[in-house]
Design a protein around this motif. Structure first.
Motif, PDB file in Angstrom:
ATOM      1  N   LEU A  70      38.152  35.341  42.262  1.00 27.07           N
ATOM      2  CA  LEU A  70      37.112  34.616  41.600  1.00 27.07           C
ATOM      3  C   LEU A  70      35.628  34.787  41.832  1.00 27.07           C
ATOM      4  N   GLY A  71      35.678  34.652  43.268  1.00 28.81           N
ATOM      5  CA  GLY A  71      34.299  34.968  44.040  1.00 28.81           C
ATOM      6  C   GLY A  71      33.634  36.542  43.419  1.00 28.81           C
ATOM      7  N   HIS A  72      34.628  37.322  43.755  1.00 24.98           N
ATOM      8  CA  HIS A  72      34.113  38.904  42.997  1.00 24.98           C
ATOM      9  C   HIS A  72      33.687  38.977  41.649  1.00 24.98           C
ATOM     10  N   PHE A  89      43.371  37.653  37.295  1.00 26.78           N
ATOM     11  CA  PHE A  89      44.472  37.013  38.157  1.00 26.78           C
ATOM     12  C   PHE A  89      45.868  37.754  38.375  1.00 26.78           C
ATOM     13  N   LEU A  90      45.903  39.028  37.679  1.00 32.34           N
ATOM     14  CA  LEU A  90      46.938  39.726  37.782  1.00 32.34           C
ATOM     15  C   LEU A  90      46.612  41.205  38.510  1.00 32.34           C
ATOM     16  N   PRO A  91      47.636  41.804  39.311  1.00 32.48           N
ATOM     17  CA  PRO A  91      47.265  43.143  39.776  1.00 32.48           C
ATOM     18  C   PRO A  91      47.477  44.280  38.460  1.00 32.48           C
ATOM     19  N   PHE A  92      46.808  44.093  37.566  1.00 32.47           N
ATOM     20  CA  PHE A  92      47.007  45.104  36.587  1.00 32.47           C
ATOM     21  C   PHE A  92      45.569  45.326  35.607  1.00 32.47           C
ATOM     22  N   LYS A  93      45.618  46.437  35.077  1.00 32.13           N
ATOM     23  CA  LYS A  93      44.540  46.539  34.140  1.00 32.13           C
ATOM     24  C   LYS A  93      45.011  46.599  32.816  1.00 32.13           C
ATOM     25  N   GLY A 110      33.722  34.229  48.559  1.00 27.67           N
ATOM     26  CA  GLY A 110      34.747  33.235  47.753  1.00 27.67           C
ATOM     27  C   GLY A 110      36.041  32.634  48.311  1.00 27.67           C
ATOM     28  N   ALA A 111      36.494  33.537  49.297  1.00 29.47           N
ATOM     29  CA  ALA A 111      37.618  33.227  49.957  1.00 29.47           C
ATOM     30  C   ALA A 111      37.572  32.135  51.121  1.00 29.47           C
TER      31      ALA A 111
END
Length: 226
Positions: A70-72, A89-93, A110-111
């Motif tokens: 979210l920070g990015h 939120f998912l590792p997909f485009k 953000g972390a």
């Protein structure tokens, strides 16, 4: 080609056929694994249960990854909110065709914010101690994890330094550059090693670990110094 100049153009990951395991993601995995074992030793020393350790790991991973992502997006890539929301939120485009990308784009600040929030929630729901108690301890593995995150940034040619204005430095070829820069990521990684060693020393070799807020405060002080 100069002896003290490196042209940096590495592979981004390991091609496994069905997807690419990015070295940056691998650095985060290493950070979490090492962090877990450090906290396991600390919790054993403190007489805490394995159940509370498992919960800590879950809160940490979810908090850090969600906060970093979210920070990015908020600070660097807000267009994803409207253009490709689920890729946040998912590792997909999803835009322009479905593609596995991994979690690309993670902001350490953000972390950090999310880690503090997740530790507050963890303490309130599970630990039931002072929130500074857990913060004093988690900053030890966090400082070590930061070493690997910065190495991952170097692999990805991110967070680059200023031009050296000399023959010394790193040429980040993947950014289309031809002039050497300071490898700021490696400088920071090197400094974080000393932050970790300092915190580790004060916790295990002195009574400062019993002084509420000392290790967390020292971590923040050293972090700003770095």
């Amino acid at each position: 080609m100069h002896l003290l100049q490196i042209v940096w153009d590495p592979s981004k990951g390991i091609d496994l056929g069905f997807f690419t395991l990015h070295f940056y993601s691998l650095m985060w995995i290493v950070a979490f694994i090492l962090g877990f074992y450090i906290m396991k030793r600390i919790y054993k020393n403190e007489g805490q249960t394995e159940e509370s350790l498992d919960s800590l790991f879950i809160y940490s991973v979810l908090g850090i990854m969600l906060g970093a992502r979210l920070g990015h997006v908020i600070f660097y890539q807000p267009e994803l909110i409207s253009e490709d929301f689920f890729s946040i939120f998912l590792p997909f485009k999803f835009k322009g065709g479905f593609e596995f990308t991994g979690f690309q784009g993670l902001a350490s600040h953000g972390a950090a914010i999310a880690m503090i929030i997740s530790m507050y929630l963890y303490n309130k729901k599970i630990l039931h101690k002072s929130v500074l108690w857990i913060l004093d301890r988690v900053v030890i593995p966090v400082s070590l994890g930061a070493v690997f995150v910065r190495i991952g940034n170097f692999i990805n040619s991110e967070i680059i330094g200023e031009y050296t204005n000399s023959d010394y430095g790193v040429v980040f070829k993947q950014l289309g550059e031809s002039q050497p820069r300071h490898p700021a990521q490696l400088y920071e990684a090197f400094c974080y090693v000393f932050v970790f060693l300092a915190l580790y020393y004060f916790y295990w070799k002195t009574k400062k670990g019993e002084q509420r807020g000392f290790l967390f405060g020292l971590f923040l002080l050293l972090l700003w110094t770095v």
